[in-house]
Design an enzyme around this catalytic site. Structure first.
Site, PDB file in Angstrom:
ATOM      1  N   ALA A 190       4.392  -5.204  -9.686  1.00 55.46           N
ATOM      2  CA  ALA A 190       4.637  -3.800 -10.071  1.00 55.46           C
ATOM      3  C   ALA A 190       3.323  -3.140 -10.474  1.00 55.46           C
ATOM      4  O   ALA A 190       3.221  -2.511 -11.525  1.00 55.46           O
ATOM      5  CB  ALA A 190       5.656  -3.728 -11.209  1.00 55.46           C
ATOM      6  N   SER A 282       2.298  -7.300  -3.175  1.00 55.06           N
ATOM      7  CA  SER A 282       1.184  -6.464  -3.673  1.00 55.06           C
ATOM      8  C   SER A 282       0.774  -7.008  -5.038  1.00 55.06           C
ATOM      9  O   SER A 282       1.181  -6.495  -6.071  1.00 55.06           O
ATOM     10  CB  SER A 282       1.618  -5.005  -3.760  1.00 55.06           C
ATOM     11  OG  SER A 282       2.867  -4.890  -4.414  1.00 55.06           O
ATOM     12  N   HIS A 457      -3.572  31.490 -17.047  1.00 53.90           N
ATOM     13  CA  HIS A 457      -2.144  31.503 -17.379  1.00 53.90           C
ATOM     14  C   HIS A 457      -1.361  32.122 -16.242  1.00 53.90           C
ATOM     15  O   HIS A 457      -1.779  33.155 -15.721  1.00 53.90           O
ATOM     16  CB  HIS A 457      -1.926  32.302 -18.660  1.00 53.90           C
ATOM     17  CG  HIS A 457      -0.477  32.444 -19.012  1.00 53.90           C
ATOM     18  ND1 HIS A 457       0.250  31.409 -19.577  1.00 53.90           N
ATOM     19  CD2 HIS A 457       0.384  33.481 -18.846  1.00 53.90           C
ATOM     20  CE1 HIS A 457       1.496  31.816 -19.756  1.00 53.90           C
ATOM     21  NE2 HIS A 457       1.609  33.065 -19.321  1.00 53.90           N
TER      22      HIS A 457
HETATM   23  P1  NAD Z   1      -2.576  -4.401  -8.999  1.00 55.04           P
HETATM   24  O1  NAD Z   1      -3.593  -5.222  -9.670  1.00 55.04           O
HETATM   25  O2  NAD Z   1      -2.531  -2.936  -9.261  1.00 55.04           O
HETATM   26  O3  NAD Z   1      -1.134  -4.947  -9.332  1.00 55.04           O
HETATM   27  C1  NAD Z   1      -0.746  -6.244  -9.029  1.00 55.04           C
HETATM   28  C2  NAD Z   1       0.470  -6.566  -9.869  1.00 55.04           C
HETATM   29  O4  NAD Z   1       1.030  -7.763  -9.395  1.00 55.04           O
HETATM   30  C3  NAD Z   1       0.133  -6.765 -11.340  1.00 55.04           C
HETATM   31  O5  NAD Z   1       1.023  -6.030 -12.138  1.00 55.04           O
HETATM   32  C4  NAD Z   1       0.282  -8.262 -11.527  1.00 55.04           C
HETATM   33  O6  NAD Z   1       0.671  -8.623 -12.823  1.00 55.04           O
HETATM   34  C5  NAD Z   1       1.357  -8.579 -10.511  1.00 55.04           C
HETATM   35  N1  NAD Z   1       1.363  -9.964 -10.051  1.00 55.04           N
HETATM   36  C6  NAD Z   1       0.294 -10.764  -9.807  1.00 55.04           C
HETATM   37  N2  NAD Z   1       0.715 -11.988  -9.373  1.00 55.04           N
HETATM   38  C7  NAD Z   1       2.073 -11.922  -9.333  1.00 55.04           C
HETATM   39  C8  NAD Z   1       3.072 -12.847  -8.958  1.00 55.04           C
HETATM   40  N3  NAD Z   1       2.770 -14.070  -8.534  1.00 55.04           N
HETATM   41  N4  NAD Z   1       4.365 -12.460  -9.044  1.00 55.04           N
HETATM   42  C9  NAD Z   1       4.689 -11.211  -9.468  1.00 55.04           C
HETATM   43  N5  NAD Z   1       3.781 -10.288  -9.838  1.00 55.04           N
HETATM   44  C10 NAD Z   1       2.481 -10.645  -9.760  1.00 55.04           C
HETATM   45  O7  NAD Z   1      -2.756  -4.719  -7.433  1.00 55.04           O
HETATM   46  P2  NAD Z   1      -2.159  -4.029  -6.148  1.00 55.04           P
HETATM   47  O8  NAD Z   1      -0.996  -3.181  -6.473  1.00 55.04           O
HETATM   48  O9  NAD Z   1      -2.047  -5.104  -5.147  1.00 55.04           O
HETATM   49  O10 NAD Z   1      -3.344  -3.074  -5.741  1.00 55.04           O
HETATM   50  C11 NAD Z   1      -4.635  -3.611  -5.503  1.00 55.04           C
HETATM   51  C12 NAD Z   1      -5.689  -2.671  -5.949  1.00 55.04           C
HETATM   52  O11 NAD Z   1      -5.794  -1.588  -5.024  1.00 55.04           O
HETATM   53  C13 NAD Z   1      -5.408  -2.018  -7.282  1.00 55.04           C
HETATM   54  O12 NAD Z   1      -5.845  -2.795  -8.356  1.00 55.04           O
HETATM   55  C14 NAD Z   1      -6.198  -0.756  -7.200  1.00 55.04           C
HETATM   56  O13 NAD Z   1      -7.507  -1.032  -7.610  1.00 55.04           O
HETATM   57  C15 NAD Z   1      -6.181  -0.427  -5.729  1.00 55.04           C
HETATM   58  N6  NAD Z   1      -5.198   0.642  -5.484  1.00 55.04           N
HETATM   59  C16 NAD Z   1      -5.418   1.846  -6.073  1.00 55.04           C
HETATM   60  C17 NAD Z   1      -4.524   2.866  -5.878  1.00 55.04           C
HETATM   61  C18 NAD Z   1      -4.771   4.163  -6.543  1.00 55.04           C
HETATM   62  O14 NAD Z   1      -5.879   4.379  -7.016  1.00 55.04           O
HETATM   63  N7  NAD Z   1      -3.794   5.066  -6.592  1.00 55.04           N
HETATM   64  C19 NAD Z   1      -3.391   2.663  -5.102  1.00 55.04           C
HETATM   65  C20 NAD Z   1      -3.189   1.423  -4.546  1.00 55.04           C
HETATM   66  C21 NAD Z   1      -4.108   0.416  -4.734  1.00 55.04           C
END
Ligand code: NAD
Ligand code: FAD
Length: 478
Positions: A190, A282, A457
Site C-alpha cells: 500500500a 508494488s 480570491h
Molecule cells: P513504496 O515504497 O512507495 O511502497 C511499497 C509498499 O510495499 C510499502 O508500504 C511497504 O511496506 C510494502 N511492502 C514491502 N514489502 C511487502 C510485502 N512483502 N508484502 C506487503 N507489503 C510490502 O514503493 P512502490 O509503491 O513500489 O513505489 C516505488 C517508488 O516509486 C516509490 O517509493 C516512489 O519513490 C516512486 N513512485 C512515486 C510516485 C509519486 O511520486 N507519485 C508514484 C509511484 C511511484
C-alpha cells in the site's frame, strides 16, 4: 579511434536526460547511453526512462481518465448533472495513455538533437580508465569520456515465489497496460504505486484489495494526513486495505477452476486467502547497478546496492557521478532531474545546488496528498519546538464551488524563529498547491511571510494563507 566525449551519461531517464541536456547547454560534448526499447513498436530505444515510459506520465494519464469516468458516474450528480449509460472503453483509455508516452519520449529525442546530445543506443558498462578518462562499452564499442554520470535508475522489486508475468501478476509495467477492468484486483504493497494504480482500477469498477506488510498506513506521511487518507480511501471510496499482512504464498491457477490467483497471507495470528483475477506487486524498487562494471573500475555501492555518493552526487571515483533512483534519497523524478542539473553545473565549475530539505512528495490519489519538509512525528522525535496550524478545505469558497471539500492543509513552523519546517496537504489539487510551500521553504520563509502574501480570491491557495494565519492562532475564515 574510439568515440570521445567530455561527458557521458549512462541512462536516459529524468536524471540522465536532464544531466545530458544541461551538460550540452554548458558547452560540453555530451553523449547519453540508453538500452531500453520499452515496447517500442519499431524496437527502437526510447528515452525518458521509467518516468515517461512506465511510471509518472502513464500513471497520471490513467488517473485522469479514471477520475473523469468516476465523476461522470458519481461526482457530477451533486451539480445536477446525470448521464445514463456511462461506459468505459479501456482500450481507448490505454491508447490515449500510450500516445502521450510516445509524444513525450519522441520529444526528448528532439531535445537531444536541439542540444546536440549524441544518443548511443545499447547497454553501457564500465570497462576501464581513470581520472583522465573513463572507458565505457556500449554495444561492443568502447567510448571514452572525462566525466561519466551514472543515471541507470531502478527496477521493480519482486518477491520470492511471486511469479510476475505482467499478464496476470504484474509490476508497474503490466499494471499500466490492462486491456479490461479486472473484477477483483489484488495489490501487494500500500505504497505510492499501490494507492495510485489501485485507485485507477477501483474507479473503473474493480473490487480492489491491497495487502500491506506494515501495521501502519502511509508511514512516511504526517500522521494526520495518513489518518484522513485512510478514512477517505477505505470508508468513502471502498478500497479494501489490509494492514500487517505477511504474504506466505501466491498461486496462479486456472480460470476454468473459477479462480485465477490465490494469495495466501497471515495477519495477526490468522491465515487468510485473497482470490483475485489480477495481482499488482508494488513493494518498492531496486537500483540498477548490475552489469554496470562497478567491480571492474571499483565503483563503490552502499549497503542498499545504490551507487554511494556524497551530497553533490560524487562517487568514490574521480569524475564519476551518479544521480536519480540509483543513489540515496527519495526515488522521485524531480529529485533526479535536480541532481542531473547540479552535477552538470558542478562539472562546469559552477555552484550546483539541490536542496534535499525541500523536495516535495505527491501522491496522485483523489484527494491528492502532498508534502514538503518534516512531519509532526519527526519534529517531536527530534525534540524541535514547533507551532502548528491546520485549516480544512471545507472552509474555502472555491473548494465548496468545486464540490471538493475533503481534507486540509497543515503547516508546522519553528516555535522560536517561525521558519516553516513542513507543510502537509490532503485535498484537491494538493500537487499544485504544494509549490507555494516549496518556494517558501527554499527561501527559508516564515509562516508570517505566507500570512502577508496576497492570495487571489476565490482560490484553493487561500487555504494555505489561512493555515499560515492559523499557526499564529489568527485565522480569518475559520
Ligand atoms: P513504496 O515504497 O512507495 O511502497 C511499497 C509498499 O510495499 C510499502 O508500504 C511497504 O511496506 C510494502 N511492502 C514491502 N514489502 C511487502 C510485502 N512483502 N508484502 C506487503 N507489503 C510490502 O514503493 P512502490 O509503491 O513500489 O513505489 C516505488 C517508488 O516509486 C516509490 O517509493 C516512489 O519513490 C516512486 N513512485 C512515486 C510516485 C509519486 O511520486 N507519485 C508514484 C509511484 C511511484
Ligand atoms: P529511470 O527513470 O529508471 O531511468 C533510467 C534509465 O537508464 C532506464 O531507461 C534504463 O533502461 C537505463 N539504463 C539502466 N542501466 C543502463 C545501462 N547499463 N546502460 C544503458 N541504459 C541503462 N516519480 C515522481 O516524481 N512522480 C511521479 O508521479 C511518479 N510516478 C511513478 C509511477 C510509477 C508507476 C513508477 C514505477 C515510478 C514513478 N515515479 C514517480 C518514480 C520515477 O519514475 C523515478 O523516480 C524516475 O524515473 C527516476 O529517474 P532515473 O533517471 O533515476 O531512472
Amino acid at each position: 579511434m574510439s568515440k570521445q566525449f567530455d561527458v557521458l551519461v549512462i541512462g536516459a531517464g529524468p536524471g540522465g536526460y536532464i544531466a545530458a541536456i544541461r551538460a550540452a547547454q554548458l558547452g560540453f560534448s555530451t553523449a547519453c547511453i540508453e538500452s531500453e526499447a520499452y515496447n517500442d513498436p519499431k524496437g527502437e530505444v526510447r528515452l525518458g526512462g521509467t518516468c515517461l515510459n512506465v511510471g509518472c506520465i502513464p500513471s497520471k494519464a490513467l488517473l485522469q481518465s479514471s477520475e473523469h469516468y468516476d465523476n461522470a458516474r458519481h461526482g457530477f450528480v451533486m451539480h445536477g448533472i446525470t448521464a445514463d449509460d456511462v461506459r468505459i472503453d479501456v482500450k481507448t483509455m490505454v491508447k490515449r495513455k500510450d500516445n502521450i508516452v510516445t509524444q513525450l519520449t519522441s520529444g526528448i529525442k528532439g531535445l537531444f538533437k536541439k542540444n546536440k546530445v549524441t544518443l548511443l543506443p545499447g547497454h553501457g558498462k564500465f570497462v576501464g580508465g581513470g581520472e583522465d578518462g573513463w572507458e565505457v562499452d556500449v554495444a561492443g564499442e568502447v567510448v571514452t569520456a572525462k566525466h561519466v554520470i551514472v543515471a541507470t535508475g531502478s527496477h521493480p522489486r519482486h518477491l520470492d515465489g511471486v511469479p510476475v508475468d505482467n499478464k496476470l501478476v504484474c509490476d508497474n509495467a503490466g499494471a499500466l497496460a490492462f486491456d479490461a477492468v479486472p473484477k477483483r484486483l489484488g495489490v501487494i504493497g500500500a505504497g505510492v504505486i499501490g494507492l495510485e494504480l489501485g485507485s485507477v482500477w477501483k474507479r473503473l469498477g474493480a473490487h480492489v484489495t491491497i495487502l500491506e506488510a506494515l501495521p501502519d498506513f502511509l508511514a512516511a506521511a504526517d500522521a494526520a494526513v495518513a489518518k484522513e487518507a485512510w478514512k477517505v480511501f477505505t470508508q468513502k471510496q471502498g478500497l479494501d486495505i489490509r494492514l500487517g499482512a505477511n504474504i506466505t504464498a501466491v498461486k496462479v491457477g486456472k480460470k476454468s477452476q473459477g479462480m485465477q490467483i490465490r494469495v495466501e497471507y497471515e495477519a495477526g495470528d490468522e491465515s487468510h486467502v485473497l482470490e483475485c483475477d489480477k495481482l499488482i506487486v508494488s513493494v518498492g524498487r531496486v537500483p540498477n547497478t548490475e552489469g554496470l562494471g562497478c567491480e571492474t573500475v571499483g565503483l563503490k555501492l552502499d549497503e542498499r546496492g545504490r551507487v554511494a555518493v556524497d551530497e553533490h552526487c560524487r562517487s568514490n571515483l574521480p569524475n564519476v557521478w551518479a544521480v536519480g533512483d540509483v543513489v540515496r534519497g527519495p526515488m522521485l523524478a524531480h529529485k533526479g532531474m535536480e541532481e542531473g542539473v547540479m552535477v552538470a553545473e558542478l562539472i562546469a565549475g559552477q555552484a550546483g545546488h539541490c536542496n534535499y530539505d525541500a523536495v516535495p512528495w505527491v501522491i496522485y490519489t483523489h484527494p491528492e496528498i502532498a508534502w514538503v519538509g518534516k512531519t509532526e512525528q519527526q519534529l517531536k522525535s527530534a525534540g524541535i519546538a514547533y507551532r502548528a496550524g491546520q485549516i480544512p478545505f471545507a472552509a474555502n469558497g472555491r473548494a465548496l464551488g468545486q464540490g471538493d471539500t475533503t481534507g486540509f492543509v497543515k503547516m508546522l513552523a519553528d516555535a522560536n524563529t517561525d521558519r516553516i519546517l513542513g507543510v502537509h496537504i490532503i485535498g484537491t489539487n494538493a500537487s499544485e498547491l504544494i509549490s507555494e510551500a516549496v518556494v517558501a521553504m527554499e527561501f527559508q520563509a516564515s509562516s508570517e511571510d505566507i500570512a502577508r502574501i496576497v492570495h487571489a480570491h476565490p482560490t484553493l491557495s487561500e487555504v494555505m494563507h489561512e493555515t499560515a494565519l492559523a499557526v499564529d492562532k489568527r485565522p480569518l475564515h475559520f
